[in-house]
Design an enzyme around this catalytic site. Structure first.
Site, PDB file in Angstrom:
ATOM      1  N   GLY A 378       0.622  -1.103   0.067  1.00  0.00           N
ATOM      2  CA  GLY A 378       0.026  -0.040  -0.085  1.00  0.00           C
ATOM      3  C   GLY A 378       0.845   1.325  -0.037  1.00  0.00           C
ATOM      4  N   GLY A 401      -2.179  -5.828   1.124  1.00  0.00           N
ATOM      5  CA  GLY A 401      -1.773  -7.235   1.671  1.00  0.00           C
ATOM      6  C   GLY A 401      -1.858  -8.569   0.752  1.00  0.00           C
TER       7      GLY A 401
HETATM    8  P1  ADP Z   1       4.110  -1.181   2.103  1.00  0.00           P
HETATM    9  O1  ADP Z   1       2.601  -0.760   2.673  1.00  0.00           O
HETATM   10  O2  ADP Z   1       4.363  -0.686   1.085  1.00  0.00           O
HETATM   11  O3  ADP Z   1       4.085  -2.683   2.334  1.00  0.00           O
HETATM   12  P2  ADP Z   1       5.042  -0.718   4.842  1.00  0.00           P
HETATM   13  O4  ADP Z   1       3.889  -0.533   5.490  1.00  0.00           O
HETATM   14  O5  ADP Z   1       5.902  -2.076   5.273  1.00  0.00           O
HETATM   15  O6  ADP Z   1       5.292  -0.574   3.266  1.00  0.00           O
HETATM   16  O7  ADP Z   1       6.017   0.337   5.434  1.00  0.00           O
HETATM   17  C1  ADP Z   1       5.875   1.716   5.219  1.00  0.00           C
HETATM   18  C2  ADP Z   1       6.422   2.634   6.273  1.00  0.00           C
HETATM   19  O8  ADP Z   1       7.463   2.390   6.514  1.00  0.00           O
HETATM   20  C3  ADP Z   1       6.192   4.208   5.995  1.00  0.00           C
HETATM   21  O9  ADP Z   1       5.025   4.649   6.582  1.00  0.00           O
HETATM   22  C4  ADP Z   1       7.383   4.753   6.242  1.00  0.00           C
HETATM   23  O10 ADP Z   1       7.566   6.023   6.888  1.00  0.00           O
HETATM   24  C5  ADP Z   1       8.225   3.700   7.088  1.00  0.00           C
HETATM   25  N1  ADP Z   1       9.544   3.635   7.264  1.00  0.00           N
HETATM   26  C6  ADP Z   1      10.329   3.535   6.215  1.00  0.00           C
HETATM   27  N2  ADP Z   1      11.691   3.622   6.448  1.00  0.00           N
HETATM   28  C7  ADP Z   1      11.645   4.040   7.832  1.00  0.00           C
HETATM   29  C8  ADP Z   1      12.633   4.282   8.790  1.00  0.00           C
HETATM   30  N3  ADP Z   1      14.195   4.564   8.590  1.00  0.00           N
HETATM   31  N4  ADP Z   1      12.351   4.596  10.118  1.00  0.00           N
HETATM   32  C9  ADP Z   1      11.023   4.597  10.399  1.00  0.00           C
HETATM   33  N5  ADP Z   1      10.046   4.032   9.539  1.00  0.00           N
HETATM   34  C10 ADP Z   1      10.393   4.060   8.305  1.00  0.00           C
HETATM   35 MG    MG Z   2       1.728  -0.159   4.858  1.00  0.00          MG
END
Ligand code: ADP
Ligand code: MG
Length: 421
Positions: A378, A401
């Protein structure tokens, strides 16, 4: 794909029951982003062109049960009365969705008062000449998500009465065995829509027999949410690039200091195990070599580019650094298949979106050079849209998801229940 699609069946004069994923973000009844509605249009338009007798659409919208529970707890805490039946926060009713769909289709779309029940059944029975009816939010009924199969079946049987054929185009909900996604498919001939087909085609292309070199980029907040993806992809890729918040737990596992960066204490051992496994199997697992550290978890905080072995104890790692960007970009642009899940940094803050944007650009570049590039998750989908590059990659999944579970190698129940070719 070994599942039947709308192209494999005769739709003319049939009553079609179509599950879509119109779970769009709503604020005070206003749609913030209608990409999920637009993504289902090819299927809807194709069905209508085949001159069906009727088209009944269904979807969930938000999570009313959870939101009611939250509101109830808040009311209790504030000592205020709470009427569950009168509860509305403008996030669960289908009316704005129906209006948007109707304007996109340039056709009237009727709205049923509920997903099931006598009144809705009566409305469905009157449809003719290809009329379109949208059911109210399926998750207003606890049977939809019930763990009790008999309860789900009860609802699914009612839904199945609305059609002669079931089409599932709700990829975003395919990882859930719910009454309107999986159970109903057992009571009608069941086929995939075009969005479902496209999602599965791209995700499979990137997981089964991918053209090599195959590079996966994983980031995001936590290792815990991505463990199964890492483990499933590890054996398949030529290189695994790790960024985002999860990198710091890996650094900790290597005995490095990470300052105030995100750490999952209870996942350090697991990170160690993954690193050892990569070593033993000679898998190219690349961790960042530098990062952007900030004094505070804030956009306007002072920052420093530091080597990952020298993160100051009072600073927090927010993004990958320029050397890492160069390293990762080189791997990505040389690949022929790329899967990306999880932002490289705290991309919601413009100052820390640089790594994520650079990876997005590298994916766009790889695509130009003939690679198949797929973005799942997402936040990753928002990130690539924010970078304005969503059209420059092969595919951006509409299912956060669901795409994750697919990359984990899991079978999606909503897909499994469809008829085989
Ligand atoms: P996706 O939804 O694409 O699977 P995630 O939900 O796993 O991605 O992760 C997204 C979140 O990770 C974002 O809100 C981002 O701010 C956070 N994030 C990325 N790098 C860092 C970091 N260095 N420290 C804290 N949060 C992080
Ligand atoms: Mg996410």
């Amino acid at each position: 794909m070994n599942k039947k699609t709308v192209k494999d069946i005769n739709l003319r004069n049939q009553r079609i029951l179509l599950r879509v994923d119109f779970n769009v973000p709503l604020k005070n009844g206003i749609i913030q982003d209608d990409i999920r509605i637009r993504a289902a249009l090819p299927t809807i338009q194709y069905i209508l062109e085949q001159q069906p007798k009727s088209l009944v659409l269904m979807s969930h919208l938000g999570d009313p049960k959870k939101d009611i529970q939250k509101a109830k707890e808040k009311a209790e805490k504030d000592g205020k009365p709470f009427d569950e039946n009168a509860f509305s926060d403008g996030k669960h009713k289908m009316k704005p969705v129906v209006e948007r769909l109707s304007s996109l289709l340039q056709k009237p779309v009727l709205l049923a008062p509920a997903a099931i029940g006598a009144e809705t059944k009566a409305m469905v029975d009157q449809l003719h000449n290809g009329e379109i009816l949208m059911l109210e939010n399926t998750r207003f009924h606890k049977e939809e998500t019930s763990k009790d199969a008999a309860e789900r079946e009860k609802m699914a049987k009612e839904l199945a009465q609305y059609g002669d054929l079931f089409v599932n185009d709700a990829f975003g909900t395919a990882h859930r065995a719910h009454a309107s996604t999986e159970t109903v498919a057992h009571f009608l001939p069941a086929v995939a829509g075009f969005l479902m087909e496209k999602e599965l085609a791209y995700l499979s292309k990137a997981t089964t027999n991918p053209v090599k070199p195959y590079v996966a980029i994983l980031g995001g907040a936590k290792i815990s949410g991505k463990i199964d993806v890492i483990q499933n992809l590890m054996d398949k890729v030529d290189a695994l690039l790790v960024g985002g918040g999860m990198m710091f737990t890996f650094f900790k596992a290597q005995g490095m200091e990470i300052g105030k960066s995100l750490l999952e204490e209870d996942k350090i051992d697991l990170a160690k195990k993954i690193l050892d496994e990569a070593d033993a199997k000679k898998i190219k697992l690349l961790l960042p070599v530098d990062c952007i550290a900030a004094e505070k978890f804030e956009n306007d905080s002072p920052t420093k580019i530091v080597n990952v072995t020298a993160i100051p104890s009072d600073m927090v790692g927010m993004d990958i650094g320029p050397e890492t960007i160069a390293l990762f970009s080189k791997e990505i642009t040389a690949a022929k298949t790329v899967v990306w899940n999880g932002p490289m940094g705290v991309f919601e803050m413009p100052k820390f979106a640089g790594g994520t944007n650079a990876v997005a650009r590298a994916l766009a570049e790889a695509t130009k050079l003939g690679a198949t590039t797929v973005v799942g998750g997402g936040d990753s989908a928002s990130a690539i849209a924010q970078a304005g590059l969503e059209k420059e990659v092969s595919h951006v999944s509409t299912g956060g998801g669901a795409s994750l579970e697919f990359l984990e190698g899991k079978i999606l129940p909503g897909v499994a229940a469809l008829n085989d070719k």
